[in-house]
Scaffold this motif. Structure first.
Motif, PDB file in Angstrom:
ATOM      1  N   VAL A 116       0.829  -1.197   0.000  1.00  0.00           N
ATOM      2  CA  VAL A 116       0.000   0.000   0.000  1.00  0.00           C
ATOM      3  C   VAL A 116       0.867   1.253   0.000  1.00  0.00           C
ATOM      4  N   SER A 117       1.894   1.284   0.860  1.00  0.00           N
ATOM      5  CA  SER A 117       2.652   2.529   0.957  1.00  0.00           C
ATOM      6  C   SER A 117       3.515   2.755  -0.293  1.00  0.00           C
ATOM      7  N   ASN A 118       4.115   1.706  -0.815  1.00  0.00           N
ATOM      8  CA  ASN A 118       4.916   1.856  -2.045  1.00  0.00           C
ATOM      9  C   ASN A 118       4.089   2.373  -3.202  1.00  0.00           C
ATOM     10  N   ALA A 119       2.977   1.700  -3.442  1.00  0.00           N
ATOM     11  CA  ALA A 119       2.178   2.045  -4.618  1.00  0.00           C
ATOM     12  C   ALA A 119       1.510   3.394  -4.451  1.00  0.00           C
ATOM     13  N   SER A 120       1.075   3.707  -3.230  1.00  0.00           N
ATOM     14  CA  SER A 120       0.381   4.988  -3.064  1.00  0.00           C
ATOM     15  C   SER A 120       1.373   6.137  -3.232  1.00  0.00           C
ATOM     16  N   PHE A 121       2.551   5.984  -2.675  1.00  0.00           N
ATOM     17  CA  PHE A 121       3.539   7.040  -2.816  1.00  0.00           C
ATOM     18  C   PHE A 121       3.991   7.178  -4.268  1.00  0.00           C
ATOM     19  N   GLY A 122       4.137   6.031  -4.938  1.00  0.00           N
ATOM     20  CA  GLY A 122       4.601   6.046  -6.328  1.00  0.00           C
ATOM     21  C   GLY A 122       3.749   6.902  -7.239  1.00  0.00           C
ATOM     22  N   ILE A 123       2.435   6.857  -7.077  1.00  0.00           N
ATOM     23  CA  ILE A 123       1.563   7.650  -7.956  1.00  0.00           C
ATOM     24  C   ILE A 123       1.236   9.002  -7.320  1.00  0.00           C
ATOM     25  N   PHE A 124       1.259   9.060  -5.982  1.00  0.00           N
ATOM     26  CA  PHE A 124       0.951  10.344  -5.340  1.00  0.00           C
ATOM     27  C   PHE A 124       2.044  11.375  -5.608  1.00  0.00           C
ATOM     28  N   PHE A 125       3.289  10.954  -5.591  1.00  0.00           N
ATOM     29  CA  PHE A 125       4.369  11.929  -5.705  1.00  0.00           C
ATOM     30  C   PHE A 125       4.348  12.692  -7.030  1.00  0.00           C
ATOM     31  N   LEU A 180       0.062  -0.926 -15.099  1.00  0.00           N
ATOM     32  CA  LEU A 180       1.006  -2.037 -15.192  1.00  0.00           C
ATOM     33  C   LEU A 180       2.393  -1.590 -14.736  1.00  0.00           C
ATOM     34  N   GLY A 181       2.812  -0.432 -15.166  1.00  0.00           N
ATOM     35  CA  GLY A 181       4.131   0.089 -14.796  1.00  0.00           C
ATOM     36  C   GLY A 181       4.221   0.367 -13.305  1.00  0.00           C
ATOM     37  N   PHE A 182       3.267   1.135 -12.790  1.00  0.00           N
ATOM     38  CA  PHE A 182       3.339   1.553 -11.384  1.00  0.00           C
ATOM     39  C   PHE A 182       3.068   0.389 -10.436  1.00  0.00           C
ATOM     40  N   VAL A 183       1.935  -0.294 -10.672  1.00  0.00           N
ATOM     41  CA  VAL A 183       1.537  -1.361  -9.751  1.00  0.00           C
ATOM     42  C   VAL A 183       2.474  -2.559  -9.895  1.00  0.00           C
ATOM     43  N   GLY A 184       2.899  -2.803 -11.127  1.00  0.00           N
ATOM     44  CA  GLY A 184       3.846  -3.900 -11.350  1.00  0.00           C
ATOM     45  C   GLY A 184       5.113  -3.696 -10.532  1.00  0.00           C
ATOM     46  N   ALA A 185       5.630  -2.463 -10.564  1.00  0.00           N
ATOM     47  CA  ALA A 185       6.859  -2.181  -9.819  1.00  0.00           C
ATOM     48  C   ALA A 185       6.620  -2.298  -8.316  1.00  0.00           C
ATOM     49  N   ALA A 186       5.502  -1.737  -7.841  1.00  0.00           N
ATOM     50  CA  ALA A 186       5.219  -1.796  -6.401  1.00  0.00           C
ATOM     51  C   ALA A 186       5.049  -3.236  -5.940  1.00  0.00           C
ATOM     52  N   ALA A 187       4.350  -4.044  -6.744  1.00  0.00           N
ATOM     53  CA  ALA A 187       4.120  -5.438  -6.368  1.00  0.00           C
ATOM     54  C   ALA A 187       5.429  -6.221  -6.389  1.00  0.00           C
ATOM     55  N   LEU A 211       0.007  -7.830  -5.442  1.00  0.00           N
ATOM     56  CA  LEU A 211      -0.656  -7.173  -6.574  1.00  0.00           C
ATOM     57  C   LEU A 211      -1.919  -6.441  -6.116  1.00  0.00           C
ATOM     58  N   THR A 212      -2.747  -7.163  -5.345  1.00  0.00           N
ATOM     59  CA  THR A 212      -4.017  -6.584  -4.909  1.00  0.00           C
ATOM     60  C   THR A 212      -3.800  -5.349  -4.051  1.00  0.00           C
ATOM     61  N   PHE A 213      -2.880  -5.455  -3.109  1.00  0.00           N
ATOM     62  CA  PHE A 213      -2.701  -4.326  -2.206  1.00  0.00           C
ATOM     63  C   PHE A 213      -1.884  -3.205  -2.832  1.00  0.00           C
ATOM     64  N   SER A 214      -1.111  -3.511  -3.869  1.00  0.00           N
ATOM     65  CA  SER A 214      -0.474  -2.431  -4.616  1.00  0.00           C
ATOM     66  C   SER A 214      -1.540  -1.664  -5.399  1.00  0.00           C
ATOM     67  N   LEU A 215      -2.523  -2.403  -5.925  1.00  0.00           N
ATOM     68  CA  LEU A 215      -3.644  -1.729  -6.597  1.00  0.00           C
ATOM     69  C   LEU A 215      -4.394  -0.834  -5.620  1.00  0.00           C
ATOM     70  N   LEU A 216      -4.616  -1.372  -4.410  1.00  0.00           N
ATOM     71  CA  LEU A 216      -5.294  -0.575  -3.389  1.00  0.00           C
ATOM     72  C   LEU A 216      -4.471   0.678  -3.083  1.00  0.00           C
ATOM     73  N   GLY A 217      -3.153   0.494  -2.980  1.00  0.00           N
ATOM     74  CA  GLY A 217      -2.267   1.637  -2.734  1.00  0.00           C
ATOM     75  C   GLY A 217      -2.356   2.654  -3.859  1.00  0.00           C
ATOM     76  N   PHE A 218      -2.396   2.171  -5.088  1.00  0.00           N
ATOM     77  CA  PHE A 218      -2.518   3.058  -6.256  1.00  0.00           C
ATOM     78  C   PHE A 218      -3.796   3.896  -6.143  1.00  0.00           C
ATOM     79  N   ILE A 219      -4.874   3.233  -5.745  1.00  0.00           N
ATOM     80  CA  ILE A 219      -6.153   3.946  -5.582  1.00  0.00           C
ATOM     81  C   ILE A 219      -6.023   5.018  -4.499  1.00  0.00           C
ATOM     82  N   ILE A 220      -5.384   4.641  -3.384  1.00  0.00           N
ATOM     83  CA  ILE A 220      -5.212   5.613  -2.294  1.00  0.00           C
ATOM     84  C   ILE A 220      -4.352   6.784  -2.758  1.00  0.00           C
ATOM     85  N   GLY A 221      -3.303   6.479  -3.522  1.00  0.00           N
ATOM     86  CA  GLY A 221      -2.408   7.528  -4.019  1.00  0.00           C
ATOM     87  C   GLY A 221      -3.110   8.498  -4.953  1.00  0.00           C
ATOM     88  N   ILE A 222      -4.145   8.032  -5.619  1.00  0.00           N
ATOM     89  CA  ILE A 222      -4.895   8.924  -6.503  1.00  0.00           C
ATOM     90  C   ILE A 222      -5.957   9.681  -5.720  1.00  0.00           C
TER      91      ILE A 222
END
Lengths: 314, 253
Positions: free
Chosen positions: B73-82, B104-111, B148-159
């Motif tokens: 969650v924290s990796n993916a959310s920060f990745g798109i939030f920044f 795919l790029g963001f969540v793939g890397a976070a996962a 994967l699932t929680f990176s997606l969740l993180g991506f959503i939070i980051g947006i």
């Protein structure tokens, strides 16, 4: 589509969720290879227009085609052709100049080409800074990096949103050189600017946008010819206390304690036998016994034209 | 599919964590080690076996899951939030990439980072307690699906987040409590019947239980229920992400 029009904007409107209507029914064609300057006061819709064309903002209605590709349906083909230099200095603070410019190229789907990146960095005097982190660069250098990023994928169309805002004179001149160089290579350039000087110096055509409406699109020379006002200043031999009644006071003013007489006329009345009325004026002055020792004329700058245009009530 | 663009986003995201290798890798390893010291060595020695395995070994899957959820969650959310925060997102939005490729790029890397971290924590755990893995492939499947699932969740939070506080809000107020109450440190059999029923509403219970099943062949709920829950989670995250991109929510005015 006319093949000379590389961008065609049709009936484009944008109303933000807040209810603010930023663009009202804009029609605009950008010709291949030209430098087009979009002028307008703050909040007039310049950035919104650019953002819609580049895909950052959804249009409320209307459409945009880039080299014939609809920018929503065929967004890949349309966007591939476009490079965008945003107004705000934004960057990934911790990556290096080389990395961030290479990233831009890859993001646009182009294979690695270090030679091209080197050319871009060199042309923008960034080569020495290639290993610097962005956070260590000055504002002017960051601006150059943003231009380098926009050029990394070899776009055919370059959008520059206020490219020289907050940039010193020297750097501004450098950038104009870069832009001219790009135009020579056939890149179409659309720039928005607050510096009228910039539009006057660079642009082939000028569009003026005011409160979301494109109020005018014109060749720069034509615009300056049509809307430019001219002034004739006569240095008098003997000062006048007031204008003689025989003269048309609406177009004449006394200046310099009566030492000078200023006559204002429209350059756009060219074509008549005596379009400016200068011959007639001189005859009248002679008849009134007013003599002058020197004279000069000047034409209003684009800045004055612009100020007059945006001042007019919508 | 624009593979060059996906690769570029993926590599950029991965190298971002290499630049901050200390926070990205060392700190989760240290915090997990501390859990082992406190719960495994200090307290665990006073607790008899849970469901047939030593307490130290019992908490291994739960701790990996705890780390996996918070890091994803924290990796993916920060990745798109920044990039949203700094404004550099303009470049991604104006690039000829589809939304799917961006995800795919963001969540793939976070996962990927989370899976690597999960394996590192697994290795760290083996230094503290002896344990075995009964179904390594299922274990890997759970690792990947959860990351994967929680990176997606993180991506959503980051947006969704419009500030750094909100970025911390969900991990702190939702993920961490659910994980602690999700059977990381205990078997739900140890709870009174009422709380057992309540706990079954916590999705993390199914993740921890399924993951533990892959280690010791037993869990609080059946492995199929676990797989079902993680699948449901994945599907709903994907649905939200696709809605975000279709509507332009918080990305495109």
């Amino acid at each position: 589509m006319n093949e000379h029009n590389v961008i065609r904007v049709e009936a484009l409107s944008k109303t933000y969720d807040s209810g603010f209507q930023a663009l009202k029914d804009i029609d605009l064609d950008i010709r291949h290879g030209e430098i087009f300057a979009l002028l307008g006061p703050n909040g007039a819709g310049k950035t919104t227009l650019i953002s819609v064309i580049c895909g950052l903002v959804n249009a409320s209605s209307g459409r945009v085609r880039v080299a014939g590709h609809d920018n929503v349906v065929d967004y890949r083909q349309a966007r591939r052709l476009i490079g965008l230099v945003p107004q705000e200095l934004t960057s990934e603070a911790f990556s290096t100049v080389w990395d961030t410019v290479s990233f831009s190229r890859g993001l646009f789907g182009k294979p690695k080409d270090p030679a091209h990146i080197e050319r871009v960095l060199t042309s923008l005097s960034l080569w020495d800074k290639r290993r610097n982190r962005l956070i260590t660069l000055s504002g002017g250098m960051k601006r150059r990096v943003l231009i380098a990023k926009a050029l990394a994928h070899e776009p055919e169309i370059l959008f520059l949103d206020e490219p020289t805002a907050g940039v010193d004179v020297e750097l501004r001149r450098d950038m104009w050189e870069v832009v001219r160089g790009l135009r020579e290579r056939g890149v179409t350039i659309i720039l928005t600017t607050h510096y009228i000087e910039e539009a006057e110096e660079m642009a082939d055509r000028i569009g003026v946008i005011r409160a979301g409406e494109l109020v005018l699109v014109e060749e720069k020379r034509e615009l300056m010819r049509k809307l430019g006002r001219k002034q004739l200043t006569l240095q008098l031999r003997e000062p006048l206390e007031r204008l003689p009644d025989s003269l048309d006071a609406s177009r004449l003013t006394l200046a310099d304690d009566g030492q000078a007489l200023i006559y204002t006329y429209d350059a756009r009345t060219n074509g008549d036998d005596d379009p400016s009325g200068i011959a007639e004026l001189l005859a009248e002055l002679d008849a009134a016994g007013i003599h002058f020792k020197d004279l000069h004329t000047r034409q209003s700058s684009l800045e004055e034209i612009f100020v007059n245009l945006v001042r007019e009530a919508p | 599919m624009n593979l060059e663009s996906v690769k570029t986003l993926y590599v950029a995201e991965m190298s971002r964590s290499l630049r901050t290798v200390l926070q990205s890798i060392i700190s989760p390893v240290i915090s997990t080690s501390l859990y082992f010291v406190v719960f495994g060595a200090a307290i665990g020695t006073r607790i008899s076996e849970v469901a047939g395995v030593s307490y130290g070994a019992f908490i291994v899957p739960g701790l990996i899951m705890l780390m996996l959820l918070t890091q994803s969650v924290s990796n993916a959310s920060f990745g798109i939030f920044f990039p949203r925060f700094s404004g550099s997102i303009y470049e991604i939005l104006s690039a000829p990439v589809s939304y799917f490729e961006v995800v795919l790029g963001f969540v793939g890397a976070a996962a990927t980072k989370s899976v690597i971290l999960g394996l590192i924590v697994l290795g760290t755990a083996s230094l503290f307690v002896p344990f075995s893995i009964a179904h390594p492939l299922v274990m890997l499947l759970f690792l990947v699906l959860t990351a994967l699932t929680f990176s997606l969740l993180g991506f959503i939070i980051g947006i969704w987040a419009d500030g750094f506080e909100k970025l911390q809000l969900v991990p702190l107020l939702v993920i961490t409590p659910l994980t602690f109450l999700g059977g990381t440190f205990y078997s739900i059999d140890m709870l009174p019947p009422f709380w057992q029923a309540v706990t079954l509403a916590n999705p993390v219970v199914y993740l921890v239980s399924g993951f533990r099943w892959s280690f010791y062949g037993m869990g609080d709920v059946s492995i199929w229920a676990s797989l079902g829950v993680i699948g449901l989670f994945l599907a709903s995250s994907l649905a939200v992400v696709s809605w975000i991109f279709r509507s332009g929510y918080r990305l495109k005015p």
